[in-house]
Design a protein around this motif. Structure first.
Motif, PDB file in Angstrom:
ATOM      1  N   PHE A  78       8.430   6.433 -17.754  1.00 38.10           N
ATOM      2  CA  PHE A  78       8.113   7.796 -18.322  1.00 38.10           C
ATOM      3  C   PHE A  78       6.782   8.024 -18.183  1.00 38.10           C
ATOM      4  CE2 PHE A  78      11.040   5.643 -21.385  1.00 38.10           C
ATOM      5  CZ  PHE A  78      11.973   6.794 -21.525  1.00 38.10           C
ATOM      6  N   THR A  79       6.632   7.581 -16.677  1.00 36.77           N
ATOM      7  CA  THR A  79       4.955   8.077 -16.191  1.00 36.77           C
ATOM      8  C   THR A  79       5.223   9.305 -15.556  1.00 36.77           C
ATOM      9  OG1 THR A  79       5.834   7.485 -13.923  1.00 36.77           O
ATOM     10  CG2 THR A  79       4.714   5.750 -15.447  1.00 36.77           C
ATOM     11  N   GLY A  80       3.930   9.915 -15.440  1.00 36.31           N
ATOM     12  CA  GLY A  80       3.902  11.497 -15.112  1.00 36.31           C
ATOM     13  C   GLY A  80       4.645  11.654 -13.697  1.00 36.31           C
ATOM     14  N   ARG A  81       4.492  10.672 -12.900  1.00 32.91           N
ATOM     15  CA  ARG A  81       5.133  10.859 -11.366  1.00 32.91           C
ATOM     16  C   ARG A  81       6.508  11.092 -11.617  1.00 32.91           C
ATOM     17  NH1 ARG A  81       7.633   7.533  -8.212  1.00 32.91           N
ATOM     18  NH2 ARG A  81       6.646   5.578  -9.372  1.00 32.91           N
ATOM     19  N   ARG A  82       7.204   9.833 -12.364  1.00 33.70           N
ATOM     20  CA  ARG A  82       8.669   9.722 -12.332  1.00 33.70           C
ATOM     21  C   ARG A  82       9.286  11.002 -13.001  1.00 33.70           C
ATOM     22  NH1 ARG A  82      11.510   3.966 -13.239  1.00 33.70           N
ATOM     23  NH2 ARG A  82      10.228   2.788 -11.440  1.00 33.70           N
ATOM     24  N   LEU A  83       8.358  11.715 -14.205  1.00 31.66           N
ATOM     25  CA  LEU A  83       8.857  12.852 -14.891  1.00 31.66           C
ATOM     26  C   LEU A  83       8.735  13.965 -13.899  1.00 31.66           C
ATOM     27  CD1 LEU A  83       7.550  12.257 -18.647  1.00 31.66           C
ATOM     28  CD2 LEU A  83       9.692  11.634 -17.634  1.00 31.66           C
ATOM     29  N   ALA A  84       7.906  14.083 -13.052  1.00 34.35           N
ATOM     30  CA  ALA A  84       7.709  15.350 -12.300  1.00 34.35           C
ATOM     31  C   ALA A  84       8.908  15.170 -11.269  1.00 34.35           C
ATOM     32  CB  ALA A  84       6.520  15.198 -11.388  1.00 34.35           C
ATOM     33  N   GLU A  85       9.229  13.950 -10.839  1.00 38.01           N
ATOM     34  CA  GLU A  85      10.331  13.889 -10.150  1.00 38.01           C
ATOM     35  C   GLU A  85      11.765  14.413 -10.745  1.00 38.01           C
ATOM     36  OE1 GLU A  85      10.349   9.815  -8.945  1.00 38.01           O
ATOM     37  OE2 GLU A  85       8.753   9.879  -7.589  1.00 38.01           O
ATOM     38  N   LYS A  86      11.990  14.126 -11.867  1.00 38.62           N
ATOM     39  CA  LYS A  86      12.879  14.450 -12.765  1.00 38.62           C
ATOM     40  C   LYS A  86      13.003  16.087 -13.139  1.00 38.62           C
ATOM     41  CE  LYS A  86      13.587   9.927 -14.429  1.00 38.62           C
ATOM     42  NZ  LYS A  86      14.756   9.405 -13.617  1.00 38.62           N
ATOM     43  N   ALA A 329       6.855  10.314 -25.134  1.00 32.74           N
ATOM     44  CA  ALA A 329       6.172  11.870 -25.657  1.00 32.74           C
ATOM     45  C   ALA A 329       6.188  12.491 -24.403  1.00 32.74           C
ATOM     46  CB  ALA A 329       4.762  11.511 -26.127  1.00 32.74           C
ATOM     47  N   PRO A 330       5.528  12.392 -23.332  1.00 23.70           N
ATOM     48  CA  PRO A 330       5.668  13.097 -22.087  1.00 23.70           C
ATOM     49  C   PRO A 330       6.897  13.627 -21.669  1.00 23.70           C
ATOM     50  CG  PRO A 330       4.464  11.541 -21.425  1.00 23.70           C
ATOM     51  CD  PRO A 330       5.082  11.009 -22.943  1.00 23.70           C
ATOM     52  N   LEU A 331       8.127  12.769 -22.066  1.00 25.70           N
ATOM     53  CA  LEU A 331       9.371  13.522 -21.561  1.00 25.70           C
ATOM     54  C   LEU A 331       9.849  14.537 -22.539  1.00 25.70           C
ATOM     55  CD1 LEU A 331      12.146  13.383 -20.075  1.00 25.70           C
ATOM     56  CD2 LEU A 331      12.860  11.543 -21.484  1.00 25.70           C
ATOM     57  N   ALA A 332       9.596  14.319 -23.879  1.00 20.74           N
ATOM     58  CA  ALA A 332       9.914  15.200 -25.057  1.00 20.74           C
ATOM     59  C   ALA A 332       8.933  16.512 -24.957  1.00 20.74           C
ATOM     60  CB  ALA A 332       9.495  14.556 -26.555  1.00 20.74           C
ATOM     61  N   ARG A 333       7.875  16.508 -24.495  1.00 19.37           N
ATOM     62  CA  ARG A 333       7.018  17.597 -24.253  1.00 19.37           C
ATOM     63  C   ARG A 333       7.747  18.436 -23.183  1.00 19.37           C
ATOM     64  NH1 ARG A 333       1.776  14.270 -25.232  1.00 19.37           N
ATOM     65  NH2 ARG A 333       1.098  15.186 -27.147  1.00 19.37           N
ATOM     66  N   LEU A 334       8.265  17.703 -21.856  1.00 21.70           N
ATOM     67  CA  LEU A 334       8.692  18.438 -20.765  1.00 21.70           C
ATOM     68  C   LEU A 334       9.889  19.056 -21.257  1.00 21.70           C
ATOM     69  CD1 LEU A 334       8.706  18.943 -17.961  1.00 21.70           C
ATOM     70  CD2 LEU A 334       9.806  16.762 -17.532  1.00 21.70           C
ATOM     71  N   GLU A 335      10.843  18.409 -21.817  1.00 18.22           N
ATOM     72  CA  GLU A 335      12.186  18.704 -22.109  1.00 18.22           C
ATOM     73  C   GLU A 335      12.215  20.014 -23.238  1.00 18.22           C
ATOM     74  OE1 GLU A 335      15.376  16.090 -23.478  1.00 18.22           O
ATOM     75  OE2 GLU A 335      14.308  14.533 -22.910  1.00 18.22           O
ATOM     76  N   ALA A 336      11.363  19.979 -24.056  1.00 20.19           N
ATOM     77  CA  ALA A 336      11.206  20.990 -24.978  1.00 20.19           C
ATOM     78  C   ALA A 336      10.412  22.400 -24.203  1.00 20.19           C
ATOM     79  CB  ALA A 336      10.198  20.657 -26.119  1.00 20.19           C
ATOM     80  N   ARG A 337       9.595  22.044 -23.459  1.00 22.47           N
ATOM     81  CA  ARG A 337       8.810  23.286 -22.670  1.00 22.47           C
ATOM     82  C   ARG A 337       9.937  23.902 -21.807  1.00 22.47           C
ATOM     83  NH1 ARG A 337       7.221  23.731 -17.661  1.00 22.47           N
ATOM     84  NH2 ARG A 337       6.998  21.257 -17.037  1.00 22.47           N
ATOM     85  N   LEU A 338      10.933  23.165 -21.147  1.00 26.98           N
ATOM     86  CA  LEU A 338      11.711  23.712 -20.129  1.00 26.98           C
ATOM     87  C   LEU A 338      12.873  24.412 -21.183  1.00 26.98           C
ATOM     88  CD1 LEU A 338      12.000  21.128 -17.503  1.00 26.98           C
ATOM     89  CD2 LEU A 338      10.700  23.198 -17.368  1.00 26.98           C
ATOM     90  N   ALA A 339      13.021  23.869 -22.254  1.00 27.41           N
ATOM     91  CA  ALA A 339      14.151  24.454 -23.045  1.00 27.41           C
ATOM     92  C   ALA A 339      13.877  25.558 -23.641  1.00 27.41           C
ATOM     93  CB  ALA A 339      14.787  23.403 -24.154  1.00 27.41           C
TER      94      ALA A 339
END
Length: 385
Positions: A78-86, A329-339
């Motif tokens: 759940f690092t920033g780099r891995r989430l940016a890739e996803k 938390a970073p993944l939850a924030r990303l999913e919610a923002r894109l959704a």
């Protein structure tokens, strides 16, 4: 501060008191943090669970140094780099799901969008085939039933059997990764877990994965649906967001504060201690109510008001605090923002269906809708292809 005979626990409600409790791991244990205060598990359920692996402490319900071992196994995913890739694949999945119902004019946002989105994303991270996601949804419901000890005993026993099936599936997947590792979290966990001193047991690995799976989709689905409901019930805030799309990050944060998907957890006092002027005896169970802390008028101005430009919104405790701050938390924030961005962009005139009374998941820790019916203006969409 008050004692609840129903929960068998002292209930902590203020932001300052909860912050102090969760930061003090020397005097407050997280062991049993998701089960203390739940109804007593019937013996028939205990018997059914004995066919599987023991539900041992892992990530959420553990203390250092054991907690540190478990957290290290999952934090890299759940690092920033891995989430940016996803992000591109998450964005594509968001659009795919919306395209599946956008010309229908009405849908259950939880069932058709939020839950399949969050479940598919955590499944992809773990390395679970997409065709198995429906089974994981059922097993997640079974785990909730067992932990809450809710409903007729025969239903609880059936749920316990489902939990055992869940455990066996995960154990089998881990064994496969031992023989042939892949680029997924299951492979990372079993490889690194076996290399620890002492090595992680299969029961520990399975319990960890069950927690990661449950936390990785139930809470995020609750955040997405709750965030949409807040926006549609506050049209002036919705219009502000439409006028200023850059406010989306603050919108997600304010939604997290108000929805509080993890509404409460438990701690145990390791010694006699004072909280908020009340003396708590050694061994007492403590229920920390994040949902209350996030609406504490001593911490937030007009806390009951949904304000996507709230200046101190990040002082909320919805993701926990300190050692147990949510690793996802970073993944939850990303999913919610894109959704939220995609729903508002692609569904013109999005609104709540009037007259509905959506229920909520029966859980001592997680708060999320079981459904949310929304409608939109199909006639304003481009012609269906």
């Amino acid at each position: 501060m008050f004692f609840s005979a129903t929960l068998g626990a002292w209930v902590v409600t203020r932001h300052a008191d909860i912050s102090a409790v969760v930061a003090d791991t020397a005097r407050f244990s997280s062991a049993e943090s998701i089960t203390v205060g739940a109804a007593t598990m019937p013996p028939e359920v205990v018997t059914a669970l004995m066919d599987g692996y023991p539900l041992v402490p892992s990530l959420v319900d553990n203390d250092p140094p054991a907690h540190t071992r478990f957290r290290g196994l999952v934090s890299k995913a759940f690092t920033g780099r891995r989430l940016a890739e996803k992000e591109p694949s998450i964005r594509a999945l968001v659009d795919e799901l919306i395209s599946g119902f956008m010309y229908e004019g009405q849908a259950d946002l939880f069932l058709r969008f939020a839950h399949p989105l969050s479940a598919s994303i955590i499944a992809a991270i773990l390395g679970i085939p997409r065709e198995d996601i429906s089974r994981f949804r059922r097993w997640s419901d079974d785990l909730t039933t067992v932990l809450a000890a809710h409903g007729p005993v025969e239903n609880q026993v059936a749920a316990a059997r489902g939990v055992v099936d869940f455990q066996r599936y995960l154990a089998s997947a881990l064994e496969e990764r031992k023989a042939a590792p892949r680029e997924d979290l299951l492979s990372d966990i079993v490889t690194e877990g076996q290399g620890m001193t002492p090595p992680m047991s299969m029961a520990e690995l399975v319990s960890l994965l069950m927690q990661v799976h449950f936390a990785g989709h139930e809470t995020t689905a609750g955040l997405i649906v709750g965030g949409v409901e807040l926006l549609l019930n506050n049209p002036e805030q919705l219009q502000t967001l439409r006028n200023e799309p850059d406010l989306i990050a603050g919108t997600v944060e304010e939604a997290v504060r108000m929805v509080s998907p993890v509404h409460a957890m438990f701690r145990t006092a390791l010694e006699e201690v004072e909280i908020g002027g009340v003396t708590i005896p050694k061994g007492a169970h403590i229920r920390i109510v994040y949902a209350s802390a996030n609406r504490d008028e001593a911490r937030f101005h007009e806390p009951e008001r949904f304000d996507i430009q709230r200046p101190d919104v990040k002082k909320h405790l919805a993701f926990g605090h300190g050692l147990h701050f949510c690793v996802g938390a970073p993944l939850a924030r990303l999913e919610a923002r894109l959704a939220l961005e995609a729903l508002l962009r692609r569904l013109p005139g999005l609104r709540l269906v009037p007259g509905q009374k959506p229920g909520f998941l029966r859980s001592v820790t997680v708060r999320r809708h079981e459904s949310l019916e929304v409608a939109w203006d199909v006639q304003a969409l481009p012609a269906e292809r």
